[in-house]
Design a protein around this motif. Structure first.
Motif, PDB file in Angstrom:
ATOM      1  N   GLY A 149       0.789  -1.238   0.000  1.00 32.44           N
ATOM      2  CA  GLY A 149       0.000   0.000   0.000  1.00 32.44           C
ATOM      3  C   GLY A 149       0.809   1.270   0.000  1.00 32.44           C
ATOM      4  N   GLY A 150       2.121   1.165   0.061  1.00 32.20           N
ATOM      5  CA  GLY A 150       2.965   2.355   0.061  1.00 32.20           C
ATOM      6  C   GLY A 150       4.423   1.957   0.082  1.00 32.20           C
ATOM      7  N   MET A 151       5.264   2.807  -0.507  1.00 34.13           N
ATOM      8  CA  MET A 151       6.691   2.509  -0.610  1.00 34.13           C
ATOM      9  C   MET A 151       7.505   3.693  -0.088  1.00 34.13           C
ATOM     10  SD  MET A 151       9.148   0.450  -1.812  1.00 34.13           S
ATOM     11  CE  MET A 151       8.410  -0.554  -3.087  1.00 34.13           C
ATOM     12  N   VAL A 152       8.332   3.421   0.915  1.00 30.88           N
ATOM     13  CA  VAL A 152       9.270   4.420   1.406  1.00 30.88           C
ATOM     14  C   VAL A 152      10.628   4.111   0.780  1.00 30.88           C
ATOM     15  CG1 VAL A 152      10.342   5.484   3.420  1.00 30.88           C
ATOM     16  CG2 VAL A 152       8.006   4.585   3.583  1.00 30.88           C
ATOM     17  N   VAL A 153      11.109   5.011  -0.059  1.00 30.88           N
ATOM     18  CA  VAL A 153      12.415   4.839  -0.694  1.00 30.88           C
ATOM     19  C   VAL A 153      13.403   5.745   0.022  1.00 30.88           C
ATOM     20  CG1 VAL A 153      13.747   5.005  -2.822  1.00 30.88           C
ATOM     21  CG2 VAL A 153      11.359   4.273  -2.905  1.00 30.88           C
TER      22      VAL A 153
ATOM     23  N   LEU B 119       2.532   7.769   6.812  1.00 29.42           N
ATOM     24  CA  LEU B 119       2.321   6.328   6.983  1.00 29.42           C
ATOM     25  C   LEU B 119       0.919   6.049   7.512  1.00 29.42           C
ATOM     26  CD1 LEU B 119       5.721   5.083   8.486  1.00 29.42           C
ATOM     27  CD2 LEU B 119       5.048   5.347   6.087  1.00 29.42           C
ATOM     28  N   ASN B 120       0.447   6.886   8.417  1.00 31.09           N
ATOM     29  CA  ASN B 120      -0.886   6.700   8.972  1.00 31.09           C
ATOM     30  C   ASN B 120      -1.953   6.843   7.885  1.00 31.09           C
ATOM     31  OD1 ASN B 120      -2.471   6.470  11.641  1.00 31.09           O
ATOM     32  ND2 ASN B 120      -3.438   8.224  10.636  1.00 31.09           N
ATOM     33  N   THR B 121      -1.751   7.794   6.973  1.00 28.42           N
ATOM     34  CA  THR B 121      -2.681   7.968   5.857  1.00 28.42           C
ATOM     35  C   THR B 121      -2.682   6.726   4.973  1.00 28.42           C
ATOM     36  OG1 THR B 121      -2.360  10.375   5.832  1.00 28.42           O
ATOM     37  CG2 THR B 121      -3.219   9.358   3.828  1.00 28.42           C
ATOM     38  N   TRP B 122      -1.505   6.189   4.714  1.00 29.57           N
ATOM     39  CA  TRP B 122      -1.414   4.976   3.893  1.00 29.57           C
ATOM     40  C   TRP B 122      -2.087   3.787   4.567  1.00 29.57           C
ATOM     41  CZ3 TRP B 122       4.444   5.082   2.158  1.00 29.57           C
ATOM     42  CH2 TRP B 122       4.623   6.126   1.230  1.00 29.57           C
ATOM     43  N   CYS B 123      -2.122   3.796   5.887  1.00 29.29           N
ATOM     44  CA  CYS B 123      -2.761   2.703   6.618  1.00 29.29           C
ATOM     45  C   CYS B 123      -4.283   2.774   6.560  1.00 29.29           C
ATOM     46  CB  CYS B 123      -2.309   2.715   8.078  1.00 29.29           C
ATOM     47  SG  CYS B 123      -0.643   2.060   8.337  1.00 29.29           S
ATOM     48  N   HIS B 124      -4.817   3.885   6.060  1.00 31.06           N
ATOM     49  CA  HIS B 124      -6.267   4.050   5.898  1.00 31.06           C
ATOM     50  C   HIS B 124      -6.541   4.480   4.451  1.00 31.06           C
ATOM     51  CE1 HIS B 124      -5.560   4.609  10.234  1.00 31.06           C
ATOM     52  NE2 HIS B 124      -6.757   4.091  10.393  1.00 31.06           N
ATOM     53  N   PRO B 125      -6.256   3.609   3.482  1.00 28.46           N
ATOM     54  CA  PRO B 125      -6.361   3.973   2.065  1.00 28.46           C
ATOM     55  C   PRO B 125      -7.789   4.199   1.605  1.00 28.46           C
ATOM     56  CG  PRO B 125      -5.994   1.628   2.284  1.00 28.46           C
ATOM     57  CD  PRO B 125      -5.852   2.206   3.656  1.00 28.46           C
ATOM     58  N   GLN B 126      -7.922   4.948   0.517  1.00 26.10           N
ATOM     59  CA  GLN B 126      -9.242   5.304   0.001  1.00 26.10           C
ATOM     60  C   GLN B 126     -10.050   4.082  -0.415  1.00 26.10           C
ATOM     61  OE1 GLN B 126     -10.511   8.423   0.098  1.00 26.10           O
ATOM     62  NE2 GLN B 126     -12.447   7.448  -0.507  1.00 26.10           N
TER      63      GLN B 126
END
Length: 239
Positions: free
Chosen positions: A126-130, A209-216
């Motif tokens: 659901g998300g990538m931290v590079v 990260l918190n936003t990514w944990c609650h995706p649309q």
């Protein structure tokens, strides 16, 4: 009804407490990971970067745990796909480092294979931290990782680590330069400075990260489930 309760529990949960992260599994490849986590469900946020980018230190700071992720003075020690559980539905994933590593070529190729398999096959990403050293950002492999994620509709946080190595004016100049370079990706790629040593950027990263944990898609799924249940109730009443 059970599906609706599940969606409500995931979407309406309060802010994620990253301090509750706990080690779940180390997998040498995607096959072992899928065996341990069948169904490829939930939400995973992956941390990727060159072997000297400071992934383990970043994970430790973000979770307020000194030894959640192993750190070493020798780059390239993350040889496995390391998974940390936040709750029943959400996980952080420390991927094998790429680029610089003082290891035999055969072993390096094995790491790269497991990294590629995870990125290509894991559907719950659901998300990538590079992570990139702020003094040496946007190397070829970093750009490949960012471009792949954007093409796969995965949100990206380009995290410029070791920001304490620069004065604030130099730091912001570099951040702006990277943002300009990645400008064609619009809001699909966010750029933030970060320091595991000084805590620079920690609060902002946790917000992302918190936003990514609650995706649309979860919010939309909940709305659809609620609408379907209301329709069923209406039909039952009429019947």
């Amino acid at each position: 009804m059970q599906n609706l309760i599940f969606l409500e529990s995931v979407v309406t949960e309060s802010r994620i407490d990253f301090r509750k992260a706990k080690f779940l599994i180390s997998a040498p490849d995607i096959a072992h990971l899928n065996e341990y986590l069948p169904g490829d469900a939930g939400i995973e946020i992956a941390f990727a970067g060159r072997s000297n980018a400071g992934k383990s230190s970043a994970l430790n700071l973000l979770t307020d745990q000194k030894s959640l992720a192993r750190t070493s003075k020798t780059p390239g020690r993350t040889q496995l796909i390391n998974v940390f559980e936040l709750d029943e539905h959400r996980r952080l994933v420390d991927l094998p480092g790429y680029g610089f590593a003082q290891v035999p070529l055969a072993l390096k190729n094995k790491w790269q294979k497991s990294l590629g398999e995870y990125l290509q096959e894991r559907q719950c990403l659901g998300g990538m931290v590079v992570l990139m050293d702020i003094r040496h950002p946007l190397k070829d492999l970093d750009m490949q990782m960012i471009e792949w994620a954007v093409e796969s509709d995965i949100p990206v946080l380009a995290l410029l680590t070791k920001a304490d190595k620069m004065k604030q004016s130099e730091r912001m100049k570099m951040v702006n330069e990277v943002r300009k370079h990645l400008g064609d990706f619009d809001d699909r790629v966010k750029v933030e400075p970060f320091s595991s040593l000084k805590g620079i950027g920690k609060a902002k990263v946790l917000d992302i990260l918190n936003t990514w944990c609650h995706p649309q898609w979860l919010v939309d799924a909940l709305a659809e489930a609620e609408a379907a249940e209301a329709e069923d109730d209406s039909s039952a009443t009429k019947g």
